[in-house]
Design a protein around this motif. Sequence first.
Motif, PDB file in Angstrom:
ATOM      1  N   ASN A 142      -8.536  22.261  26.490  1.00  0.00           N
ATOM      2  CA  ASN A 142      -8.433  23.699  26.240  1.00  0.00           C
ATOM      3  C   ASN A 142      -8.412  24.004  24.746  1.00  0.00           C
ATOM      4  OD1 ASN A 142      -7.964  26.460  27.317  1.00  0.00           O
ATOM      5  ND2 ASN A 142      -6.027  26.257  26.227  1.00  0.00           N
ATOM      6  N   ALA A 143      -7.631  23.229  23.977  1.00  0.00           N
ATOM      7  CA  ALA A 143      -7.526  23.456  22.531  1.00  0.00           C
ATOM      8  C   ALA A 143      -8.845  23.165  21.826  1.00  0.00           C
ATOM      9  CB  ALA A 143      -6.407  22.593  21.949  1.00  0.00           C
ATOM     10  N   LEU A 144      -9.530  22.109  22.232  1.00  0.00           N
ATOM     11  CA  LEU A 144     -10.815  21.768  21.620  1.00  0.00           C
ATOM     12  C   LEU A 144     -11.855  22.850  21.865  1.00  0.00           C
ATOM     13  CD1 LEU A 144     -10.975  17.975  22.527  1.00  0.00           C
ATOM     14  CD2 LEU A 144     -10.814  18.912  20.215  1.00  0.00           C
ATOM     15  N   LEU A 145     -11.889  23.382  23.089  1.00  0.00           N
ATOM     16  CA  LEU A 145     -12.851  24.442  23.398  1.00  0.00           C
ATOM     17  C   LEU A 145     -12.519  25.721  22.641  1.00  0.00           C
ATOM     18  CD1 LEU A 145     -13.385  23.928  27.240  1.00  0.00           C
ATOM     19  CD2 LEU A 145     -14.912  23.287  25.365  1.00  0.00           C
ATOM     20  N   LEU A 146     -11.240  26.023  22.499  1.00  0.00           N
ATOM     21  CA  LEU A 146     -10.855  27.186  21.697  1.00  0.00           C
ATOM     22  C   LEU A 146     -11.259  26.995  20.237  1.00  0.00           C
ATOM     23  CD1 LEU A 146      -7.296  28.016  23.114  1.00  0.00           C
ATOM     24  CD2 LEU A 146      -9.351  29.422  23.320  1.00  0.00           C
ATOM     25  N   LEU A 205     -15.416  17.909  39.761  1.00  0.00           N
ATOM     26  CA  LEU A 205     -15.562  16.608  39.113  1.00  0.00           C
ATOM     27  C   LEU A 205     -14.233  16.299  38.429  1.00  0.00           C
ATOM     28  CD1 LEU A 205     -17.296  14.195  38.246  1.00  0.00           C
ATOM     29  CD2 LEU A 205     -17.990  15.513  36.231  1.00  0.00           C
ATOM     30  N   ASN A 206     -13.416  15.501  39.055  1.00  0.00           N
ATOM     31  CA  ASN A 206     -12.083  15.195  38.534  1.00  0.00           C
ATOM     32  C   ASN A 206     -12.150  14.061  37.507  1.00  0.00           C
ATOM     33  OD1 ASN A 206     -10.824  17.105  40.254  1.00  0.00           O
ATOM     34  ND2 ASN A 206     -10.956  15.641  41.950  1.00  0.00           N
ATOM     35  N   ASP A 207     -12.639  14.417  36.341  1.00  0.00           N
ATOM     36  CA  ASP A 207     -12.777  13.428  35.263  1.00  0.00           C
ATOM     37  C   ASP A 207     -12.436  14.109  33.937  1.00  0.00           C
ATOM     38  OD1 ASP A 207     -13.375  11.402  33.543  1.00  0.00           O
ATOM     39  OD2 ASP A 207     -15.348  10.959  34.378  1.00  0.00           O
ATOM     40  N   ASP A 208     -11.140  14.268  33.682  1.00  0.00           N
ATOM     41  CA  ASP A 208     -10.710  14.953  32.469  1.00  0.00           C
ATOM     42  C   ASP A 208     -11.130  14.215  31.208  1.00  0.00           C
ATOM     43  OD1 ASP A 208      -9.610  17.022  33.863  1.00  0.00           O
ATOM     44  OD2 ASP A 208      -7.548  16.300  33.757  1.00  0.00           O
ATOM     45  N   ARG A 209     -11.254  12.902  31.284  1.00  0.00           N
ATOM     46  CA  ARG A 209     -11.706  12.147  30.110  1.00  0.00           C
ATOM     47  C   ARG A 209     -13.122  12.552  29.702  1.00  0.00           C
ATOM     48  NH1 ARG A 209      -9.861   5.776  30.807  1.00  0.00           N
ATOM     49  NH2 ARG A 209      -7.596   6.118  30.621  1.00  0.00           N
ATOM     50  N   LEU A 210     -13.972  12.755  30.696  1.00  0.00           N
ATOM     51  CA  LEU A 210     -15.339  13.173  30.414  1.00  0.00           C
ATOM     52  C   LEU A 210     -15.355  14.547  29.746  1.00  0.00           C
ATOM     53  CD1 LEU A 210     -18.420  12.989  30.613  1.00  0.00           C
ATOM     54  CD2 LEU A 210     -18.238  13.892  32.942  1.00  0.00           C
ATOM     55  N   PHE A 211     -14.604  15.493  30.312  1.00  0.00           N
ATOM     56  CA  PHE A 211     -14.590  16.842  29.746  1.00  0.00           C
ATOM     57  C   PHE A 211     -13.959  16.848  28.351  1.00  0.00           C
ATOM     58  CE2 PHE A 211     -14.780  17.872  34.358  1.00  0.00           C
ATOM     59  CZ  PHE A 211     -15.978  18.549  34.332  1.00  0.00           C
ATOM     60  N   TYR A 212     -12.957  16.014  28.158  1.00  0.00           N
ATOM     61  CA  TYR A 212     -12.348  15.905  26.832  1.00  0.00           C
ATOM     62  C   TYR A 212     -13.381  15.383  25.830  1.00  0.00           C
ATOM     63  CZ  TYR A 212      -8.993  14.786  23.152  1.00  0.00           C
ATOM     64  OH  TYR A 212      -8.318  14.730  21.951  1.00  0.00           O
ATOM     65  N   GLY A 213     -14.121  14.365  26.226  1.00  0.00           N
ATOM     66  CA  GLY A 213     -15.147  13.815  25.344  1.00  0.00           C
ATOM     67  C   GLY A 213     -16.230  14.831  25.015  1.00  0.00           C
ATOM     68  N   LEU A 214     -16.649  15.602  26.029  1.00  0.00           N
ATOM     69  CA  LEU A 214     -17.657  16.641  25.796  1.00  0.00           C
ATOM     70  C   LEU A 214     -17.133  17.713  24.838  1.00  0.00           C
ATOM     71  CD1 LEU A 214     -19.028  17.147  29.434  1.00  0.00           C
ATOM     72  CD2 LEU A 214     -20.234  16.112  27.505  1.00  0.00           C
ATOM     73  N   ALA A 215     -15.887  18.129  25.040  1.00  0.00           N
ATOM     74  CA  ALA A 215     -15.297  19.158  24.180  1.00  0.00           C
ATOM     75  C   ALA A 215     -15.147  18.657  22.753  1.00  0.00           C
ATOM     76  CB  ALA A 215     -13.945  19.598  24.742  1.00  0.00           C
ATOM     77  N   LEU A 216     -14.693  17.404  22.590  1.00  0.00           N
ATOM     78  CA  LEU A 216     -14.530  16.833  21.252  1.00  0.00           C
ATOM     79  C   LEU A 216     -15.888  16.681  20.565  1.00  0.00           C
ATOM     80  CD1 LEU A 216     -12.773  15.610  19.050  1.00  0.00           C
ATOM     81  CD2 LEU A 216     -12.916  13.406  20.245  1.00  0.00           C
ATOM     82  N   GLY A 217     -16.887  16.202  21.290  1.00  0.00           N
ATOM     83  CA  GLY A 217     -18.221  16.065  20.715  1.00  0.00           C
ATOM     84  C   GLY A 217     -18.794  17.403  20.289  1.00  0.00           C
ATOM     85  N   LEU A 218     -18.571  18.439  21.107  1.00  0.00           N
ATOM     86  CA  LEU A 218     -19.068  19.768  20.769  1.00  0.00           C
ATOM     87  C   LEU A 218     -18.366  20.312  19.535  1.00  0.00           C
ATOM     88  CD1 LEU A 218     -20.823  22.199  21.384  1.00  0.00           C
ATOM     89  CD2 LEU A 218     -19.098  22.979  23.029  1.00  0.00           C
ATOM     90  N   LEU A 219     -17.059  20.041  19.404  1.00  0.00           N
ATOM     91  CA  LEU A 219     -16.330  20.494  18.221  1.00  0.00           C
ATOM     92  C   LEU A 219     -16.844  19.796  16.963  1.00  0.00           C
ATOM     93  CD1 LEU A 219     -14.111  22.108  16.850  1.00  0.00           C
ATOM     94  CD2 LEU A 219     -12.494  20.293  17.456  1.00  0.00           C
TER      95      LEU A 219
END
Length: 315
Positions: A33-37, A142-156
């Motif tokens: 959430n913080a990374l996307l914000l 898709l219950n894979d928070d690690r994947l979404f975290y990685g996508l958010a961090l990469g986008l940031l």
Amino acid sequence: MKTWQKLVVALVFVLLAGVPWFGSDVLVQFGINALLLAVLAQGWNVIGGYTGYPSFGNSVFYGLGSYGVAIAMVQWHLPFAAGMAFGVLLAVVFALALGVPVLRLRGHYFAIATLALAGVMAAIVSNIPLAGQNIGLVLPPLNDDRLFYGLALGLLVLSTLVVWWLTKSRFGFGLIAIRENEDGATVMGVNTTLYKVAAFTISGVMSALAGGIHAYWITFLDPESAFDISLNVKMIIMAVFGGAGTVFGPIIGAFSLAAVSEWLSSEVTSIASLFFGAVIVAAVVFMPRGLTHLAARIRQRGWRYFGDNVRENRL
């Protein structure tokens, strides 16, 4: 950027990258959430911080990116990557179609015009069967928070590199010239219309990508949540609080305010909704240039820094 600053940035990145592997599930979800914000704040920073146009329309791009992913995956049964591309396409078309007429306005007229866009778009989407109308769309889980975290961090990281490029490029200097004196920039040969529309588009693409990731993460989407104007307010507050028109200011603002807001929501629920309003008032009065400017000047001027800002704003 100095050597020690590069080392600090690298260290922070390493720490953030290690959160999914060493942090708890709650911390990872907060991190997403913080990374996307932070991405949204960086997106607003391009049009608001560097170009000087206080946009309230970035939540529209966020919603378009969200619906691009949702429609592609739910209605057309396409993969997530295709949905992200479709969301970006919607954002680019919207930015190019409305950028030219809306960006002719300046100051509070531009802010008011973009403020109305989110409500109009929500009403339009509510009447489109392909978008689920008022009911919304449910995405495949898709219950894979690690994947979404990685996508958010990469986008940031990608968004921050784009903003850093602005500080070094002729295009970025043109945006700063528009912010400081648009008429003067025109006289100096800057194609202000082209530059503003390009900045609006870049800002929209960042917001659309963040919206697409968030939609797939939460798996549910409706017009009210997708085009929520309060999200745009958060972008502005975070960018201004951290330091609009700087590379890392919006990131600092997003993480610090997200952390405090999360704590207030869990510990002092009754005043959590008032937090962002109080923050923006305090930021405008005492440190209108954000935390990054505060850190640079507080050693020189001490507590006088806050008093000087109050006097300069005649408050």
